[in-house]
Design an enzyme around this catalytic site. Structure first.
Site, PDB file in Angstrom:
ATOM      1  N   HIS A 116      24.008 -36.265  -5.505  1.00 45.39           N
ATOM      2  CA  HIS A 116      24.512 -36.515  -6.853  1.00 45.39           C
ATOM      3  C   HIS A 116      23.803 -37.725  -7.435  1.00 45.39           C
ATOM      4  CE1 HIS A 116      27.308 -37.163 -10.180  1.00 45.39           C
ATOM      5  NE2 HIS A 116      27.631 -35.892 -10.002  1.00 45.39           N
ATOM      6  N   GLU A 122      30.256 -29.010  -6.255  1.00 41.10           N
ATOM      7  CA  GLU A 122      29.888 -27.592  -6.293  1.00 41.10           C
ATOM      8  C   GLU A 122      30.087 -26.893  -4.952  1.00 41.10           C
ATOM      9  OE1 GLU A 122      29.677 -26.750  -9.168  1.00 41.10           O
ATOM     10  OE2 GLU A 122      27.890 -27.364 -10.276  1.00 41.10           O
TER      11      GLU A 122
HETATM   12  N1  ACO Z   1      18.960 -31.209  -0.720  1.00 35.87           N
HETATM   13  C1  ACO Z   1      17.884 -31.789  -0.162  1.00 35.87           C
HETATM   14  N2  ACO Z   1      17.369 -32.972  -0.571  1.00 35.87           N
HETATM   15  C2  ACO Z   1      17.979 -33.569  -1.597  1.00 35.87           C
HETATM   16  C3  ACO Z   1      19.110 -33.024  -2.241  1.00 35.87           C
HETATM   17  C4  ACO Z   1      19.603 -31.800  -1.752  1.00 35.87           C
HETATM   18  N3  ACO Z   1      20.668 -31.217  -2.303  1.00 35.87           N
HETATM   19  N4  ACO Z   1      19.496 -33.834  -3.239  1.00 35.87           N
HETATM   20  C5  ACO Z   1      18.643 -34.861  -3.240  1.00 35.87           C
HETATM   21  N5  ACO Z   1      17.721 -34.696  -2.248  1.00 35.87           N
HETATM   22  C6  ACO Z   1      16.644 -35.618  -1.894  1.00 35.87           C
HETATM   23  C7  ACO Z   1      15.424 -35.410  -2.775  1.00 35.87           C
HETATM   24  O1  ACO Z   1      14.550 -34.478  -2.214  1.00 35.87           O
HETATM   25  C8  ACO Z   1      14.839 -36.804  -2.823  1.00 35.87           C
HETATM   26  O2  ACO Z   1      14.139 -37.010  -1.619  1.00 35.87           O
HETATM   27  P1  ACO Z   1      12.784 -37.913  -1.614  1.00 35.87           P
HETATM   28  O3  ACO Z   1      13.248 -39.288  -1.971  1.00 35.87           O
HETATM   29  O4  ACO Z   1      12.296 -37.760  -0.205  1.00 35.87           O
HETATM   30  O5  ACO Z   1      11.888 -37.314  -2.644  1.00 35.87           O
HETATM   31  C9  ACO Z   1      16.068 -37.716  -2.793  1.00 35.87           C
HETATM   32  O6  ACO Z   1      17.095 -36.951  -2.153  1.00 35.87           O
HETATM   33  C10 ACO Z   1      16.558 -38.147  -4.173  1.00 35.87           C
HETATM   34  O7  ACO Z   1      16.569 -37.005  -5.016  1.00 35.87           O
HETATM   35  P2  ACO Z   1      16.528 -37.062  -6.603  1.00 35.87           P
HETATM   36  O8  ACO Z   1      16.068 -35.731  -7.100  1.00 35.87           O
HETATM   37  O9  ACO Z   1      15.815 -38.275  -7.095  1.00 35.87           O
HETATM   38  O10 ACO Z   1      18.033 -37.288  -6.929  1.00 35.87           O
HETATM   39  P3  ACO Z   1      18.725 -37.046  -8.331  1.00 35.87           P
HETATM   40  O11 ACO Z   1      19.659 -38.143  -8.544  1.00 35.87           O
HETATM   41  O12 ACO Z   1      17.756 -36.801  -9.428  1.00 35.87           O
HETATM   42  O13 ACO Z   1      19.415 -35.638  -8.031  1.00 35.87           O
HETATM   43  C11 ACO Z   1      20.794 -33.795  -7.913  1.00 35.87           C
HETATM   44  C12 ACO Z   1      20.740 -35.320  -8.119  1.00 35.87           C
HETATM   45  C13 ACO Z   1      19.963 -33.106  -8.990  1.00 35.87           C
HETATM   46  C14 ACO Z   1      22.239 -33.319  -8.050  1.00 35.87           C
HETATM   47  C15 ACO Z   1      20.252 -33.444  -6.508  1.00 35.87           C
HETATM   48  O14 ACO Z   1      20.993 -34.104  -5.511  1.00 35.87           O
HETATM   49  C16 ACO Z   1      20.193 -31.955  -6.249  1.00 35.87           C
HETATM   50  O15 ACO Z   1      19.204 -31.301  -6.622  1.00 35.87           O
HETATM   51  N6  ACO Z   1      21.250 -31.357  -5.604  1.00 35.87           N
HETATM   52  C17 ACO Z   1      21.277 -29.936  -5.355  1.00 35.87           C
HETATM   53  C18 ACO Z   1      21.791 -29.182  -6.597  1.00 35.87           C
HETATM   54  C19 ACO Z   1      23.286 -29.407  -6.838  1.00 35.87           C
HETATM   55  O16 ACO Z   1      24.096 -29.460  -5.917  1.00 35.87           O
HETATM   56  N7  ACO Z   1      23.628 -29.502  -8.138  1.00 35.87           N
HETATM   57  C20 ACO Z   1      25.009 -29.789  -8.569  1.00 35.87           C
HETATM   58  C21 ACO Z   1      25.176 -31.233  -8.900  1.00 35.87           C
HETATM   59  S1  ACO Z   1      26.845 -31.664  -9.249  1.00 35.87           S
HETATM   60  C22 ACO Z   1      27.048 -31.314 -10.885  1.00 35.87           C
HETATM   61  O17 ACO Z   1      26.174 -31.469 -11.686  1.00 35.87           O
HETATM   62  C23 ACO Z   1      28.303 -30.823 -11.352  1.00 35.87           C
END
Ligand code: ACO
Length: 385
Positions: free
Chosen positions: A267, A321
């Site tokens: 998140h 989610e």
């Molecule tokens: N699975 C694997 N790796 C992840 C995940 C995940 N679900 N979420 C974050 N990471 C990793 C990224 O690969 C990144 O790794 P790195 O530093 O080695 O490149 C690091 O964690 C940070 O990721 P960001 O993309 O910078 O984090 P951001 O704050 O932009 O992302 C997000 C938040 C979009 C929700 C992300 O965690 C994600 O894609 N989750 C999966 C989709 C999801 O569950 N969406 C629902 C969100 S809740 C809502 O909106 C109601």
């Protein structure tokens, strides 16, 4: 493009997605990311979930305080009176292909409402418009759900609440408490969430002095994406693909080896467990089958362990989610209705934010950092390679 321009672009750091930027003031809700807390108008979400009704929470967000008995009675009548669709909206939804995504049908339905009822929705957004539009959300979805099966939409019933009516209008049967109660708690948990991507979208559109349906149509579009509200059906797909607890370790390893994002984890703001996930886990344990809950729980445990090993320091936890999938499936909804049902809850937050934006409006118009070139000279077309 010149070599120097290419060099400028590739050297530039990636955009930070406005992380940590304060772009609006709100008294509606706040996400305490470090503590894993969510507050609606002063109430911790744990004070409300399972104790109050969705209608009371909607009232709280729109009016600023919890209703007394008389206020709630009047409010329930107002909601019930707005659970109908003009024929032109039903006809518009009817022509959509049966395999259209329900989120696309919802976005179309909200936009149509604005187009066919400018007197009801076309003014400066106010609370009556907000209530009318939010009350229409489950009705639009239920109409599409039935029309795509070749069935006619069912009229709402005055004696049912939001969760009951939604299930009644979807399935045409008396809603069972074991279904509508968990759905009601789900709706409470998802009603608002600070300045998330879809809420920001609604506020940006409202800030141009556009109308409520335009602002909320944009918000529906923003919610659809899997990085925001589009994840729960993908959680269901993931769990179905994993199939059984014996397959979890290998499946998760394979996904992470291939740099896949695991849906339902991570998140932007929470750096602790999402408090909504905690409540939904408890609901899923009661509402779901022991097999499906067991698969969900094992998957969660394995994913958290592996993310901690492979992404140390990123503080990735279960988000709202993940267990939404088990809860909404137990309620009887198919996967493609999960995100639209999220929108039923969030329509309250979106419209409340629009009202707040309108009350203290200033056009939202940020700057971009220019990373292009500025010294090109015009070439007539016949001289271009
Ligand atoms: N699975 C694997 N790796 C992840 C995940 C995940 N679900 N979420 C974050 N990471 C990793 C990224 O690969 C990144 O790794 P790195 O530093 O080695 O490149 C690091 O964690 C940070 O990721 P960001 O993309 O910078 O984090 P951001 O704050 O932009 O992302 C997000 C938040 C979009 C929700 C992300 O965690 C994600 O894609 N989750 C999966 C989709 C999801 O569950 N969406 C629902 C969100 S809740 C809502 O909106 C109601």
């Amino acid at each position: 493009m010149s070599d120097s321009a290419t060099a400028t672009l590739t050297e530039h750091p990636k955009p930070n997605g406005l992380e940590g930027i304060i772009a609006a003031s709100t008294a509606l809700s706040h996400v305490f990311g470090e503590e894993g807390r969510l507050v609606y108008r002063g109430y911790d979400i744990h004070e409300l979930a399972g104790k109050t009704t969705f209608e009371e929470v909607a009232y709280l967000l729109w009016f600023g305080h919890l209703p007394n008995e008389h206020e709630l009675k009047e409010f329930n009548i107002q909601l019930a009176e707005n659970r109908f669709l003009p024929q032109a909206v039903i006809d518009g939804i009817r022509v959509l292909p049966a395999d259209a995504e329900p989120m696309d049908a919802l976005r179309t339905g909200v936009s149509l409402l604005g187009a066919v009822q400018p007197d009801r929705f076309g003014g400066t957004p106010d609370r009556d418009e907000a209530i009318a539009l939010a009350a229409s959300f489950p009705v639009i979805l239920a109409a599409f759900f039935r029309l795509r099966q070749g069935k006619e939409p069912i009229k709402a019933r005055m004696d049912l609440n939001t969760a009951q009516n939604y299930l009644y209008q979807l399935f045409g049967t008396e809603p069972d408490e074991k279904h509508w109660k968990p759905l009601e708690t789900y709706l409470i948990l998802l009603a608002d969430h600070g300045l998330n991507a879809s809420t920001f979208t609604a506020r940006v559109i409202a800030s141009t002095e556009s109308d409520l349906c335009s602002a909320i149509t944009g918000a529906v579009g923003a919610l659809k994406g899997p990085l925001h509200g589009g994840a729960p059906s993908k959680v269901l797909d993931m769990l179905n693909e994993i199939g059984s607890v014996e397959n979890v370790e290998a499946w998760v390893d394979h996904a992470l080896d291939n740099n896949q994002r695991l849906m339902g984890f991570g998140h932007r703001v929470y750096k602790a467990e999402d408090p909504r996930a905690e409540v939904l886990r408890g609901l899923a344990e009661i509402a779901s089958t022991p097999e499906f809950f067991g698969l969900s729980k094992t998957t969660e445990d394995v994913v958290l362990r592996k993310l901690d090993e492979r992404k140390p320091g990123r503080r990735l936890y279960t988000n709202v989610e993940f267990y939404s999938a088990a809860v909404l499936a137990a309620v009887g909804l198919p996967g493609d209705m999960f995100t639209p049902t999220f929108a039923v809850a969030r329509s309250v937050g979106w419209t409340a934010h629009v009202l707040e934006q309108v009350e203290h409006n200033r056009l939202i118009r940020p700057q971009s950092e220019f990373i292009g070139v500025t010294d090109l000279h015009f070439e007539p077309i016949e001289r271009r390679h």
